[in-house]
Design a protein around this motif. Sequence first.
Motif, PDB file in Angstrom:
ATOM      1  N   ARG A  21      37.575  44.493  41.656  1.00 11.96           N
ATOM      2  CA  ARG A  21      38.566  44.791  39.996  1.00 11.96           C
ATOM      3  C   ARG A  21      38.340  42.908  39.616  1.00 11.96           C
TER       4      ARG A  21
ATOM      5  N   ARG B 233      21.185  53.231  38.309  1.00 10.69           N
ATOM      6  CA  ARG B 233      21.661  54.684  38.033  1.00 10.69           C
ATOM      7  C   ARG B 233      22.989  54.727  39.359  1.00 10.69           C
ATOM      8  N   ARG B 234      23.501  53.276  39.481  1.00  8.29           N
ATOM      9  CA  ARG B 234      24.301  53.535  41.144  1.00  8.29           C
ATOM     10  C   ARG B 234      25.980  52.818  40.082  1.00  8.29           C
ATOM     11  N   GLU B 235      25.340  51.911  38.876  1.00  7.83           N
ATOM     12  CA  GLU B 235      26.399  51.597  38.676  1.00  7.83           C
ATOM     13  C   GLU B 235      26.800  53.008  37.483  1.00  7.83           C
ATOM     14  N   ARG B 236      26.213  53.862  36.695  1.00  7.75           N
ATOM     15  CA  ARG B 236      26.236  55.140  36.359  1.00  7.75           C
ATOM     16  C   ARG B 236      27.318  55.805  37.204  1.00  7.75           C
ATOM     17  N   ALA B 237      26.155  55.787  38.209  1.00 11.50           N
ATOM     18  CA  ALA B 237      27.868  57.469  39.170  1.00 11.50           C
ATOM     19  C   ALA B 237      28.795  56.517  39.479  1.00 11.50           C
ATOM     20  N   ASP B 238      28.858  55.551  39.708  1.00 11.82           N
ATOM     21  CA  ASP B 238      29.776  55.322  39.589  1.00 11.82           C
ATOM     22  C   ASP B 238      31.148  53.965  38.835  1.00 11.82           C
ATOM     23  N   ASP B 239      30.596  54.504  37.882  1.00  9.11           N
ATOM     24  CA  ASP B 239      31.375  53.971  36.510  1.00  9.11           C
ATOM     25  C   ASP B 239      31.353  52.803  36.307  1.00  9.11           C
ATOM     26  N   VAL B 240      30.899  51.628  36.908  1.00 12.79           N
ATOM     27  CA  VAL B 240      31.457  50.208  37.244  1.00 12.79           C
ATOM     28  C   VAL B 240      30.215  49.973  36.728  1.00 12.79           C
TER      29      VAL B 240
ATOM     30  N   GLY C 164      34.212  47.806  33.502  1.00 11.39           N
ATOM     31  CA  GLY C 164      34.077  48.718  32.807  1.00 11.39           C
ATOM     32  C   GLY C 164      33.107  48.802  32.656  1.00 11.39           C
ATOM     33  N   LEU C 165      32.065  49.945  31.996  1.00 11.75           N
ATOM     34  CA  LEU C 165      30.444  49.924  31.326  1.00 11.75           C
ATOM     35  C   LEU C 165      30.203  49.329  30.223  1.00 11.75           C
TER      36      LEU C 165
ATOM     37  N   PRO D  77      23.344  49.203  32.252  1.00  7.77           N
ATOM     38  CA  PRO D  77      23.269  49.648  33.129  1.00  7.77           C
ATOM     39  C   PRO D  77      21.878  49.163  33.479  1.00  7.77           C
TER      40      PRO D  77
END
Length: 194
Positions: free
Chosen positions: A77, A140-147, A175-176, A183
């Motif tokens: 984080r 897509r990975r950032e959206r899926a992991d919400d980060v 966070g997004l 993303p």
Amino acid sequence: MARGGQGLARVAVVVRTGAAPLWWCGVVAAGVGVLVPGLTGRRIGDMAGAALFIVAAAVVAYARRTRYAALARSAARAGKHDVLQGRAVTVRNWRRAHRWWLVLAFAAALGSAFAAPAAGGMLLAGAGAGPRLKAAWLGRRERADDVLLWVRVDWLGKRAGAPAGKPVKGYRGTGLAAGDAAPGGARCRTDALV
């Protein structure tokens, strides 16, 4: 940076930044190359160029994906004193660090037209399409992991190196809503914020 904070750049922005200049240099070089008959002839040059485009795009898009995935899984984080670098600053730094490589690549693509018309330009355009595909995969990975994934600027070095290179020990996550890029590294749409 105060109290031990680090300067952080978006991973997807660094990946995506080279896509547009490589793409447009390749398109212009291929367009000019079509005008030159070349040693192999236009038909062979065009077919070779199409194959080179597909191969270059696939190689660049899939290169080091396991490293990116491993760094993303272990992302820590981001601290409250970390400074998030803006998208425009990241783009400017990358393009400034790579401008002479872009000029040399463009000149080489133009020069190759005398051997195989359009092939060098299409290879360069494929090398520009690859980072955009990789950035879309990261998005897509950032959206899926919400980060959102960030990398320390000092690990990129003065030449704005690869965000999955040897000096990079890990990523930071936010966070997004953090930063000024969506993303995948694209510009945030202002109408989506209103």
